[in-house]
Design a protein around this motif. Structure first.
Motif, PDB file in Angstrom:
ATOM      1  N   VAL A 133       0.837  -1.203   0.000  1.00 50.71           N
ATOM      2  CA  VAL A 133       0.000   0.000   0.000  1.00 50.71           C
ATOM      3  C   VAL A 133       0.871   1.251   0.000  1.00 50.71           C
ATOM      4  N   LEU A 134       1.898   1.280   0.846  1.00 53.10           N
ATOM      5  CA  LEU A 134       2.778   2.439   0.921  1.00 53.10           C
ATOM      6  C   LEU A 134       3.550   2.635  -0.391  1.00 53.10           C
ATOM      7  N   ASN A 135       3.957   1.543  -1.007  1.00 53.27           N
ATOM      8  CA  ASN A 135       4.640   1.650  -2.311  1.00 53.27           C
ATOM      9  C   ASN A 135       3.702   2.219  -3.374  1.00 53.27           C
ATOM     10  N   GLU A 136       2.448   1.776  -3.346  1.00 52.86           N
ATOM     11  CA  GLU A 136       1.474   2.274  -4.316  1.00 52.86           C
ATOM     12  C   GLU A 136       1.188   3.756  -4.094  1.00 52.86           C
ATOM     13  N   LEU A 137       1.104   4.175  -2.827  1.00 55.40           N
ATOM     14  CA  LEU A 137       0.868   5.593  -2.531  1.00 55.40           C
ATOM     15  C   LEU A 137       2.057   6.439  -2.976  1.00 55.40           C
ATOM     16  N   ALA A 138       3.259   5.925  -2.728  1.00 52.98           N
ATOM     17  CA  ALA A 138       4.459   6.652  -3.169  1.00 52.98           C
ATOM     18  C   ALA A 138       4.490   6.761  -4.691  1.00 52.98           C
ATOM     19  N   SER A 139       4.107   5.670  -5.363  1.00 55.55           N
ATOM     20  CA  SER A 139       4.083   5.678  -6.836  1.00 55.55           C
ATOM     21  C   SER A 139       3.060   6.674  -7.351  1.00 55.55           C
ATOM     22  N   LYS A 140       1.949   6.800  -6.628  1.00 59.09           N
ATOM     23  CA  LYS A 140       0.916   7.749  -7.061  1.00 59.09           C
ATOM     24  C   LYS A 140       1.406   9.186  -6.907  1.00 59.09           C
ATOM     25  N   VAL A 141       2.163   9.461  -5.842  1.00 55.63           N
ATOM     26  CA  VAL A 141       2.738  10.797  -5.656  1.00 55.63           C
ATOM     27  C   VAL A 141       3.684  11.120  -6.809  1.00 55.63           C
ATOM     28  N   VAL A 142       4.525  10.138  -7.154  1.00 52.15           N
ATOM     29  CA  VAL A 142       5.478  10.333  -8.267  1.00 52.15           C
ATOM     30  C   VAL A 142       4.716  10.554  -9.573  1.00 52.15           C
ATOM     31  N   LEU A 143       3.667   9.768  -9.787  1.00 48.15           N
ATOM     32  CA  LEU A 143       2.877   9.895 -11.019  1.00 48.15           C
ATOM     33  C   LEU A 143       2.259  11.285 -11.131  1.00 48.15           C
ATOM     34  N   ILE A 144       1.705  11.780 -10.033  1.00 47.25           N
ATOM     35  CA  ILE A 144       1.092  13.114 -10.036  1.00 47.25           C
ATOM     36  C   ILE A 144       2.150  14.179 -10.291  1.00 47.25           C
ATOM     37  N   ALA A 145       3.317  14.007  -9.674  1.00 49.33           N
ATOM     38  CA  ALA A 145       4.386  14.995  -9.850  1.00 49.33           C
ATOM     39  C   ALA A 145       4.870  15.041 -11.289  1.00 49.33           C
ATOM     40  N   LYS A 146       4.974  13.880 -11.923  1.00 55.97           N
ATOM     41  CA  LYS A 146       5.491  13.828 -13.290  1.00 55.97           C
ATOM     42  C   LYS A 146       4.442  14.183 -14.336  1.00 55.97           C
ATOM     43  N   ARG A 147       3.186  14.162 -13.907  1.00 57.35           N
ATOM     44  CA  ARG A 147       2.098  14.426 -14.852  1.00 57.35           C
ATOM     45  C   ARG A 147       2.223  15.811 -15.489  1.00 57.35           C
ATOM     46  N   TYR A 148       2.624  16.779 -14.684  1.00 52.99           N
ATOM     47  CA  TYR A 148       2.739  18.160 -15.174  1.00 52.99           C
ATOM     48  C   TYR A 148       4.185  18.660 -15.095  1.00 52.99           C
ATOM     49  N   GLU A 149       5.134  17.697 -15.173  1.00 47.63           N
ATOM     50  CA  GLU A 149       6.545  18.038 -15.023  1.00 47.63           C
ATOM     51  C   GLU A 149       7.019  19.001 -16.126  1.00 47.63           C
ATOM     52  N   HIS A 150       6.505  18.820 -17.318  1.00 46.08           N
ATOM     53  CA  HIS A 150       6.880  19.685 -18.444  1.00 46.08           C
ATOM     54  C   HIS A 150       5.631  20.322 -19.035  1.00 46.08           C
ATOM     55  N   THR A 151       5.708  21.643 -19.256  1.00 47.55           N
ATOM     56  CA  THR A 151       4.555  22.335 -19.850  1.00 47.55           C
ATOM     57  C   THR A 151       4.482  22.021 -21.339  1.00 47.55           C
ATOM     58  N   LEU A 152       3.319  22.331 -21.908  1.00 49.98           N
ATOM     59  CA  LEU A 152       3.139  22.107 -23.342  1.00 49.98           C
ATOM     60  C   LEU A 152       4.169  22.881 -24.146  1.00 49.98           C
ATOM     61  N   GLY A 153       4.463  24.123 -23.695  1.00 52.29           N
ATOM     62  CA  GLY A 153       5.451  24.947 -24.393  1.00 52.29           C
ATOM     63  C   GLY A 153       6.819  24.307 -24.388  1.00 52.29           C
ATOM     64  N   GLU A 154       7.224  23.754 -23.235  1.00 52.45           N
ATOM     65  CA  GLU A 154       8.526  23.094 -23.139  1.00 52.45           C
ATOM     66  C   GLU A 154       8.604  21.863 -24.051  1.00 52.45           C
ATOM     67  N   ILE A 155       7.516  21.146 -24.106  1.00 51.26           N
ATOM     68  CA  ILE A 155       7.486  19.949 -24.956  1.00 51.26           C
ATOM     69  C   ILE A 155       7.578  20.338 -26.429  1.00 51.26           C
ATOM     70  N   GLU A 156       6.826  21.406 -26.792  1.00 53.28           N
ATOM     71  CA  GLU A 156       6.867  21.873 -28.191  1.00 53.28           C
ATOM     72  C   GLU A 156       8.263  22.358 -28.569  1.00 53.28           C
ATOM     73  N   GLU A 157       8.914  23.083 -27.633  1.00 56.09           N
ATOM     74  CA  GLU A 157      10.256  23.591 -27.887  1.00 56.09           C
ATOM     75  C   GLU A 157      11.240  22.434 -28.075  1.00 56.09           C
ATOM     76  N   LYS A 158      11.119  21.440 -27.222  1.00 52.17           N
ATOM     77  CA  LYS A 158      12.008  20.285 -27.307  1.00 52.17           C
ATOM     78  C   LYS A 158      11.776  19.529 -28.610  1.00 52.17           C
TER      79      LYS A 158
END
Length: 896
Positions: free
Chosen positions: A852-877
């Motif tokens: 359960v704790l591993n899954e919760l930690a994974s969910k925190v990471v998933l949420i953090a990475k979800r918006y890690e790069h803005t659309l503008g940054e992705i387009e520039e890259k």
């Protein structure tokens, strides 16, 4: 030793394998179950006066054993079983099988071998039911149920309809209220199934009823089944579940009900359970609905000609007593289909007979993949009923091959939610008749009243454009913040007060560590693993340490299961139904076998040992060659109740440490040997000439042969002179021999002569061997020779290590075997309770919390990475990558 369920299940399936090939799959069960039934009854009642069944000479399983191997074994078996059936008036009650059927069993020796092999399987001492009388009939009855389930799984769509999954049967049995009845003077409680199949649903319901002073159920069971063979299975099922007085009649229930009253109407029953054929297209066979003499459709309407769901439903209503209760399994469509079915449904709703509805997962039943529901009917005080309690259990299941199955936690959650009328968002709700009839026009479709909770997170466009994590995403991990509110501030920093946008406050790689090291998290983990589990362990300890002949295993597991549900209600990391599932899964896997053994044989069974012996050839009763145990050659052993691993860890820790160190050393040496071989096994490898044909190992013979070949290539002046001396000795030329010795002073270092001073041939050969050892290997072979010697030394070291392991293991085995016999009852109880049962369950809980704790930690990471790069940054890259690719292509000569 009492019969264990797991062994019986395995033997039943082995018997099935004997029949594969000639016998149609749909017939496996008939042959095997007839033998199982006959074996059980014979073991249980032979030689007993005034027994429920007569088992006379010439009509027992012992007579089948005597017939084994005879050329007319099939005919003999038929006569023996037929005699038993006649003496007990069971003709036509069991499946119609012949053990002398060449079409299914082959002819000649093939038939003799198959029938004799089947008998031999049931002759296995592991299923001697004579030793099982004290433990009731749960084991044999449940083994029958297991076998029926396995057959239904293998039979597919056409043959699985005779069996209702036991998980669903158990739910209905507990929801119709049959467990609440009490014995009343002059009152005979009745239970009926109009579409009985193999009887499992009837039996599950009857098991819930209280017992009288003689230990018999206070309900009488009556079943009707269309197909005679299936009715025979039901009759066997009744007997194997100690319900032999139950009636089962064969016939078409809708056309010709077998149970009627003195006035020609349907017999009224207190309880009815039923799983009829879904959407029965042939329900009108033999009946003219508009002229139904039982008036089942009066006041409701006649169901569609090609869909008999409501025909069966209305039959149940008519056959129920005025205070009767029923549980019916029907396709989900009966809840919302229109036209005449809508008219019928509204008429039923007007009478307010329906008390509850449980929506089940799809693909649960054998023979169909459509979703079904359980409809609970209760005529008692129906006029005062204000609504229907609904449960949407459609998402609670596990995959089992190509079918879905309810888990133990799903079963208990449905039952407890219905009994307690607990309203759970997205799962259960009490719906008034007013809402059903006035606002939804009689539609009973469960999802209309219980909306599923959508736990998917919507994408936040603003965060994708501007960056940052929206608060709604963070709030979705409420379980984590509920346990430790301060974690939210440690993991996230608010960067936009106005729009509640956050950034991750730590590295993604550190999230799991931050969560696991949080004091609140550690405290909650300790609470659930220690305090809550400890409370349950203390609550059930007395029950589990005082099992005796009067213990009811099914009642025991239900009570301790309800206790664990209650004790883990306050858990925040684990769901209490998940913990319940751990207990029930372990019960089904192992613990129930332990309880049944203790019930039959007492805790003294903890001293018993099961041995595995080597096999030897012998002759059976008919002179046929068979393999039997060679008790002089024990291969291994295991405790019948307490594993040798537990004994070793508890009493022989020092010896185990020594043995494990030896094993570690052997494993290391094995690894080093493999590494040496792999490094030097190529075309130019130094060990290539000693490899086997496959090139994946070096046999000892190959190794020694190659070393000897190379040693033969060694040379030196001394070796040459000694070889010459041997030749001259054979010629008798001692003069020249003396000259060679005088010329080569190095020869003085070797013992060449006998005690009388003469040259000795044995002495010369020994000297040659010694000289060979001292001689120098030619440079061309030196590296290979040294590599072979190193490999040989490592192999010898491992052999010595393995020899030490074998000796240490033998010593430990002797200590463990002796210890089993010395165990006191208190020691056995301690080992069973603390080191086996509780240790396993506690381990499951600890592992689940970590997950359960591993899954919760994974969910925190998933949420953090979800918006890690803005659309503008992705387009520039993307644009930069496009430029680089275009430039590379141009350099390669591609122009567009």
């Amino acid at each position: 030793m009492a019969v264990k369920k797991s062994e019986l299940y395995s033997l039943l399936w082995e018997a099935c394998n004997k029949l594969r090939g000639g016998v149609e799959p749909s017939r496996y069960k008939d042959y095997v179950l007839v033998l199982l039934f006959f074996k059980y009854v014979s073991d249980r009642y032979k030689g007993q006066r005034f027994a429920e069944f007569t088992v006379s000479e010439g009509a027992s399983f012992d007579d089948l054993i005597a017939a084994k191997g005879k050329s007319d074994v099939g005919e003999r078996v038929d006569k023996i079983i037929q005699k038993f059936l006649e003496e007990n008036r069971l003709q036509g009650s069991l499946p119609d099988v012949s053990f002398n059927n060449p079409d299914e069993l082959g002819s000649g020796k093939e038939l003799v071998d198959k029938v004799s092999g089947l008998i031999a399987i049931f002759q296995n001492p592991a299923i001697d039911f004579r030793s099982n009388r004290a433990s009731g009939d749960d084991i044999i009855g449940d083994a029958y149920e297991y076998f029926m389930m396995k057959f239904a799984q293998e039979s597919g769509k056409s043959k699985g309809q005779f069996y209702t999954p036991s998980e669903v049967s158990r739910i209905i049995a507990r929801l119709i209220g049959i467990g609440d009845i009490r014995q009343e003077t002059g009152k005979k409680w009745t239970l009926h199934d109009p579409a009985a199949g193999s009887g499992s649903l009837l039996i599950r319901a009857a098991d819930e009823a209280p017992m009288d002073e003689n230990g018999d159920s206070i309900v009488t069971i009556f079943g009707q089944e269309k197909y005679p063979d299936t009715a025979g299975l039901a009759k066997m099922n009744f007997i194997l579940h100690n319900k032999g007085t139950g009636e089962i009649k064969s016939g078409n229930t809708l056309a010709n009900p077998a149970y009627t009253d003195d006035f020609g109407g349907l017999k009224k029953f207190d309880f009815i359970v039923m799983n009829p054929p879904f959407s029965d297209k042939d329900w009108t066979d033999g009946i003219k609905p508009s002229e139904d003499k039982f008036k089942r459709f009066d006041g409701y309407g006649i169901p569609p000609e090609k869909n008999g769901d409501y025909a069966w439903f209305l039959h149940v209503l008519k056959a129920l007593d005025s205070n009767g209760k029923a549980g019916i399994i029907l396709p989900h469509g009966v809840l919302f289909r229109g036209n005449i079915e809508e008219t019928i449904r509204k008429a039923v709703l007007d009478k307010r007979y329906i008390k509850g509805i449980v929506g089940l997962p799809a693909n649960l039943f054998y023979g169909t993949g459509i979703p079904a529901c359980i409809i609970i009917i209760d005529k008692e005080n129906a006029d005062n009923r204000e609504g229907i309690f609904m449960v949407d259990a459609s998402r609670g299941f596990k995959k089992d091959g190509n079918k879905n199955r309810l888990r133990e936690q799903d079963i208990e959650k449905i039952v407890q939610t219905c009994i307690n009328k607990e309203e759970i968002m997205g799962y259960s709700r009490f719906v008034t008749y007013k809402e059903i009839l006035e606002e939804n026009d009689g539609n009973l479709n469960v999802p209309r009243y219980i909306q599923k909770i959508d736990d998917t997170l919507p994408q936040n466009i603003s965060s994708h454009l501007k960056g940052g994590i929206p608060e709604v995403d963070i709030d979705s991990i409420e379980k984590l913040w509920k346990v430790s509110p301060k974690l939210k501030q440690e993991l996230f920093t608010r960067v936009d007060e106005k729009h509640n946008v956050y950034n991750l406050a730590t590295s993604p790689n550190e999230i799991e560590t931050v969560i696991s090291e949080d004091e609140n998290i550690k405290s909650q983990k300790d609470t659930e693993c220690g305090e809550l589990f400890g409370a349950w362990r203390n609550a059930v300890k007395n029950v589990l340490l005082n099992i005796n002949v009067d213990t009811n295993p099914k009642e025991l597991i239900r009570n301790i299961g309800l206790e664990i549900l209650h004790d883990f209600e306050s858990a925040q990391l684990l769901d209490n139904y998940d913990v319940y599932d751990f207990l029930l899964n372990y019960w089904n896997e192992k613990m129930q076998d332990d309880v049944y053994v203790i019930k039959a044989s007492g805790y003294e069974a903890g001293r018993e040992i099961e041995y595995v012996y080597a096999q030897k050839k012998a002759k059976d009763e008919s002179g046929e060659e068979i393999k039997v145990d060679d008790t002089s050659k024990m291969k291994s052993f295991e405790g019948a109740l307490i594993s040798r691993e537990i004994i070793e860890n508890e009493y022989f820790e020092k010896e185990l440490i020594v043995l494990n160190k030896l094993r570690e050393k052997s494993t290391l040496l094995e690894s080093e040997i493999d590494e040496m071989r792999e490094e030097e096994s190529g075309d130019e490898g130094l060990l290539v000439n000693a490899l086997n044909e496959k090139g994946d190992s070096i046999p000892k013979a190959n190794l020694n042969k190659r070393i000897k070949e190379l040693e033969s290539k060694k040379t030196s002046p001394v070796m040459s002179d000694i070889t010459k001396l041997i030749e001259l000795l054979d010629e008798g030329n001692t003069i020249e021999m003396e000259q060679i010795v005088q010329d080569n002073s190095e020869l003085k270092g070797y013992e060449l002569r006998n005690k009388n001073g003469s040259f000795g041939k044995a002495k010369l050969k020994a000297a040659l061997k010694e000289a060979n050892e001292k001689a120098v290997m030619p440079e061309i072979y030196a590296d290979e020779y040294n590599a072979l010697l190193a490999y040989q030394a490592k192999v010898s070291e491992k052999e010595e290590s393995d020899k030490a392991i074998k000796e240490a293991q033998k010593t430990l085995d002797e200590l463990v075997l002796a210890k089993y016999g010395e165990l006191s009852i208190d020691e056995i109880k301690h080992l069973l309770f603390n080191k086996k049962w509780m240790a396993r369950l506690e381990g499951d809980i600890v592992d689940a919390i970590d997950q359960v704790l591993n899954e919760l930690a994974s969910k925190v990471v998933l949420i953090a990475k979800r918006y890690e790069h803005t659309l503008g940054e992705i387009e520039e890259k993307t644009a930069q990558s496009k430029i680089k690719v275009k430039s590379a292509l141009e350099r390669m000569g591609y122009i567009w």
